[in-house]
Design a protein around this motif. Structure first.
Motif, PDB file in Angstrom:
ATOM      1  N   MET A   1       0.847  -1.214   0.000  1.00  0.00           N
ATOM      2  CA  MET A   1       0.000   0.000   0.000  1.00  0.00           C
ATOM      3  C   MET A   1       0.874   1.252   0.000  1.00  0.00           C
ATOM      4  O   MET A   1       1.834   1.344   0.765  1.00  0.00           O
ATOM      5  N   GLY A   2       0.540   2.190  -0.874  1.00  0.00           N
ATOM      6  CA  GLY A   2       1.299   3.432  -0.934  1.00  0.00           C
ATOM      7  C   GLY A   2       1.022   4.320   0.263  1.00  0.00           C
ATOM      8  O   GLY A   2       0.177   4.009   1.097  1.00  0.00           O
ATOM      9  N   ARG A   3       1.761   5.403   0.321  1.00  0.00           N
ATOM     10  CA  ARG A   3       1.650   6.281   1.487  1.00  0.00           C
ATOM     11  C   ARG A   3       1.331   7.724   1.075  1.00  0.00           C
ATOM     12  O   ARG A   3       1.626   8.146  -0.032  1.00  0.00           O
ATOM     13  N   THR A   4       0.744   8.441   2.010  1.00  0.00           N
ATOM     14  CA  THR A   4       0.379   9.839   1.767  1.00  0.00           C
ATOM     15  C   THR A   4       1.568  10.748   2.085  1.00  0.00           C
ATOM     16  O   THR A   4       2.527  10.339   2.737  1.00  0.00           O
ATOM     17  N   ILE A   5       1.460  12.007   1.638  1.00  0.00           N
ATOM     18  CA  ILE A   5       2.470  13.021   1.989  1.00  0.00           C
ATOM     19  C   ILE A   5       2.647  13.059   3.504  1.00  0.00           C
ATOM     20  O   ILE A   5       3.770  13.113   4.017  1.00  0.00           O
ATOM     21  N   VAL A   6       1.533  13.022   4.214  1.00  0.00           N
ATOM     22  CA  VAL A   6       1.583  13.133   5.680  1.00  0.00           C
ATOM     23  C   VAL A   6       2.382  11.977   6.272  1.00  0.00           C
ATOM     24  O   VAL A   6       3.283  12.184   7.109  1.00  0.00           O
ATOM     25  N   GLU A   7       2.062  10.764   5.856  1.00  0.00           N
ATOM     26  CA  GLU A   7       2.778   9.596   6.381  1.00  0.00           C
ATOM     27  C   GLU A   7       4.269   9.673   6.038  1.00  0.00           C
ATOM     28  O   GLU A   7       5.131   9.387   6.874  1.00  0.00           O
ATOM     29  N   LYS A   8       4.574  10.107   4.806  1.00  0.00           N
ATOM     30  CA  LYS A   8       5.986  10.154   4.382  1.00  0.00           C
ATOM     31  C   LYS A   8       6.786  11.196   5.166  1.00  0.00           C
ATOM     32  O   LYS A   8       7.947  10.957   5.496  1.00  0.00           O
ATOM     33  N   ILE A   9       6.174  12.347   5.424  1.00  0.00           N
ATOM     34  CA  ILE A   9       6.934  13.379   6.153  1.00  0.00           C
ATOM     35  C   ILE A   9       7.157  12.941   7.603  1.00  0.00           C
ATOM     36  O   ILE A   9       8.244  13.138   8.162  1.00  0.00           O
ATOM     37  N   PHE A  10       6.166  12.299   8.210  1.00  0.00           N
ATOM     38  CA  PHE A  10       6.415  11.756   9.558  1.00  0.00           C
ATOM     39  C   PHE A  10       7.513  10.686   9.515  1.00  0.00           C
ATOM     40  O   PHE A  10       8.384  10.647  10.381  1.00  0.00           O
ATOM     41  N   GLU A  11       7.480   9.837   8.510  1.00  0.00           N
ATOM     42  CA  GLU A  11       8.517   8.799   8.402  1.00  0.00           C
ATOM     43  C   GLU A  11       9.909   9.412   8.271  1.00  0.00           C
ATOM     44  O   GLU A  11      10.876   8.907   8.854  1.00  0.00           O
ATOM     45  N   SER A  12      10.000  10.510   7.523  1.00  0.00           N
ATOM     46  CA  SER A  12      11.314  11.133   7.342  1.00  0.00           C
ATOM     47  C   SER A  12      11.855  11.673   8.660  1.00  0.00           C
ATOM     48  O   SER A  12      13.060  11.781   8.846  1.00  0.00           O
ATOM     49  N   HIS A  13      10.965  12.006   9.584  1.00  0.00           N
ATOM     50  CA  HIS A  13      11.392  12.525  10.889  1.00  0.00           C
ATOM     51  C   HIS A  13      11.646  11.410  11.891  1.00  0.00           C
ATOM     52  O   HIS A  13      12.446  11.574  12.812  1.00  0.00           O
ATOM     53  N   LEU A  14      10.914  10.300  11.743  1.00  0.00           N
ATOM     54  CA  LEU A  14      10.977   9.230  12.758  1.00  0.00           C
ATOM     55  C   LEU A  14      11.879   8.078  12.330  1.00  0.00           C
ATOM     56  O   LEU A  14      12.311   7.280  13.147  1.00  0.00           O
TER      57      LEU A  14
END
Lengths: 430, 173
Positions: A1-14
């Motif tokens: 399953m792909g991810r949203t902008i929101v999920e990706k930006i949180f992932e980049s921080h975490l």
């Protein structure tokens, strides 16, 4: 399953996989506060036992909500905030510099990929720059200032796809009022709104910020937009070149997807007392108004003043109307001066205000209506008492519709004023 | 933890401007002074009528609009022990929990002004005995339960000396 902008930006921080619904403690990249809240974040900072802010270069204070410094309580708060900024080495943007939401990108703080928290509910405005920004209260803001992190529930995303050319007389404000009518005042509560599509691509950054600004009127936590060349050019102009861009995957799990045909849009007006009580201007036209306001964080930019002057032409406003105009930032003011827009507006009868939140709330010390009056404004909110008098009615519209209404002394459609003069339409110039 | 008192009834989309108007923030830095103006634009009798322990009962989207934490703080200053509504504006929701005011999601239909209402936070239900109403509440996320149990975010940070999530709960859902 792909991810949203929101999920990706949180992932980049975490640096670990994240999906909507997760509760996370995430680093934040920039934290800002303003002079409008009581208690102030600097006071709750003391309550938390705060000593130093996490990074003075990533903390900013804005004196925008009380731009006219009209009470001793306002000047006392400004005094405290200046002292706090000096003691902490944090940035402070003085009275008259402008509204935080406009000054953030002008000063290069709206960097794509960032997570930004602000003490203002309209902090989601910065999401036009492909980043996550949200408003929080004083204790959350103080926590973020102290620790450089905050807890979040990663929101689901509602995607809004807007395609087609905007007809003359229809603006970003009308698009967001249309969405408010469709989704309602709680249509995006606890969620993120992602705006995309050909119409968004055709808008400049200021117009995009009108859409992200009023996302909170639908309850949204974040408003986000994809990156593109328009954004890149704006950022290059303010010296921001080092960033990463984020896009939602095509197979991302959106909570809902809404499609809007911009070409079919008409100018809209929100009736009191909520921004989602929206009707076409034709249905509201004729309602007498005594005050009109152009400015605020929704529509106080150069292109808003241009749109207003385009409707104004060489006319004068109705003698029955006070027209209050305040630019969102000093830069918008200077640009408007250079284009001759300020001359034309003041010559036509407008009352000019200090750059900042002038005219938006009753606490700004600018343009409080009298009992029994109706006013029309380009602001984002029309709640009971919002502009300082519970006995006045507040209508919301684009700057063009506000100006058409100021010319006639009643709510009016801006489109006849924009039409190329023909024997049929020449009559409107009176 | 149990909140109990008379229901102070409001409708839907009650925004933070009408809980406490912006000009009272510009006029005073004193919370007790501001609290005298709570709800004055839509319910001028509220401040005289409210008693310690009373519960604000509203319809959907309570606390939408501005981020002002003052809105939650003036309700506490008026003695409100909990706010119950089907949904909340998200900033108010966080602010309320952060200052130790329980904001509880629950169906509020059929609950009227002045009803004696009981909110059982531990058991997760709201009851109005006179109307034979007993309803489950939506559980708060674990992090919010921990903040509320500590008495708010400031007390939680004092206790833990850091912003850490409650342990042993997968993804804190």
């Amino acid at each position: 399953m792909g991810r949203t902008i929101v999920e990706k930006i949180f992932e980049s921080h975490l640096r670990h996989p994240v999906q909507a619904g997760d509760v996370v403690v995430s680093p934040v990249d920039f934290v800002f506060s303003h002079d409008g809240n009581r208690p102030q974040p600097l006071e709750t900072f003391e309550e938390l036992g705060g000593d130093r802010v996490f990074d003075p270069g990533r903390v900013a204070l804005f004196l925008d909500h009380g731009p006219n410094v009209h009470t001793p309580a306002v000047s006392a708060m400004h005094q405290r905030m200046r002292a706090f900024a000096v003691a902490q080495g944090a940035r402070l943007y003085e009275v008259g510099r402008g509204i935080s939401h406009q000054v953030l990108p002008e000063e290069g703080h709206a960097v794509p990929g960032r997570i930004i928290v602000g003490s203002d509910s309209h902090s989601c405005t910065a999401g036009a720059f492909n980043l996550l920004a949200t408003g929080v209260g004083s204790t959350d803001l103080a926590t973020a200032m102290m620790l450089g992190k905050l807890w979040f529930k990663v929101p689901e995303t509602i995607r809004v796809v807007i395609d087609g050319p905007l007809p003359p007389g229809v603006y970003a404000k009308d698009l967001v009022l249309h969405l408010l009518r469709e989704l309602g005042a709680d249509g995006a509560t606890y969620r993120a709104l992602e705006y995309t599509g050909g119409t968004i691509a055709s808008l400049d950054m200021h117009a995009r910020m009108t859409l992200t600004n009023m996302a909170v009127e639908m309850g949204a936590k974040f408003a986000v937009m994809p990156a593109d060349e328009v954004m890149q050019r704006f950022l290059a102009g303010v010296g921001v070149t080092d960033y990463f861009e984020t896009a939602s995957d095509q197979d991302a799990n959106f909570q809902a997807v809404h499609h809007v045909n911009a070409a079919a849009m008409v100018p809209l007006v929100a009736e009191p007392p909520n921004p989602d009580r929206v009707r076409p201007v034709e249905e509201v036209a004729g309602k007498p108004i005594r005050q009109a306001t152009i400015g605020t964080s929704a529509n106080g930019q150069l292109d808003d003043l241009r749109a207003a002057v385009q409707v104004l032409g060489d006319r004068r406003i109705s003698p029955d109307v006070r027209l209050f105009v305040a630019p969102a930032s000093r830069r918008a003011h200077l640009d408007a001066l250079r284009e001759g827009l300020v001359d034309r507006l003041v010559e036509a009868g407008a009352i000019w205000g200090t750059a900042g939140c002038s005219g938006c709330t009753g606490a700004s010390g600018f343009g409080v209506p009298a009992d029994g009056e109706a006013m029309i404004t380009s602001a984002p909110r029309n709640f009971v008492g919002r502009t300082g008098n519970r006995n006045a009615d507040i209508y919301l519209a684009s700057p063009a519709t506000v100006m058409a209404s100021a010319l006639e002394g009643r709510i009016a459609d801006p489109r006849p004023y924009l039409a190329i003069a023909t024997p049929e339409t020449a009559g409107v110039s009176r | 933890m149990i909140a109990q008192g008379k229901a102070q009834r409001f409708g839907s989309d009650i925004n933070t401007d009408v809980i406490i108007a912006a000009q009272h923030k510009a006029a005073s830095l004193d919370l007790a002074e501001m609290a005298r103006h709570t709800f004055e634009d839509i319910d001028p009798g509220f401040v005289e009528r409210v008693r310690p322990g009373d519960v604000v009962v509203a319809d959907t989207n309570f606390g939408c609009g501005s981020s002002r934490e003052t809105a939650a703080r003036v309700l506490l200053a008026c003695g409100i022990s909990a706010v119950v509504a089907p949904s909340f504006g998200r900033i108010f929701f966080r602010n309320a929990i952060n200052v130790g005011l329980p904001a509880i999601e629950c169906d509020t239909s059929g609950i009227e002004q002045g009803d004696l209402i009981r909110v059982d936070l531990a058991e997760g239900h709201v009851s109005v005995p006179d109307r034979h109403i007993t309803r489950p509440t939506t559980a708060l996320p674990a992090v919010m339960r921990a903040l509320l149990a500590a008495g708010g975010l400031a007390a939680y940070l004092h206790k833990h000396q850091d912003l850490v999530l409650p342990p042993d709960i997968p993804n804190n859902k």
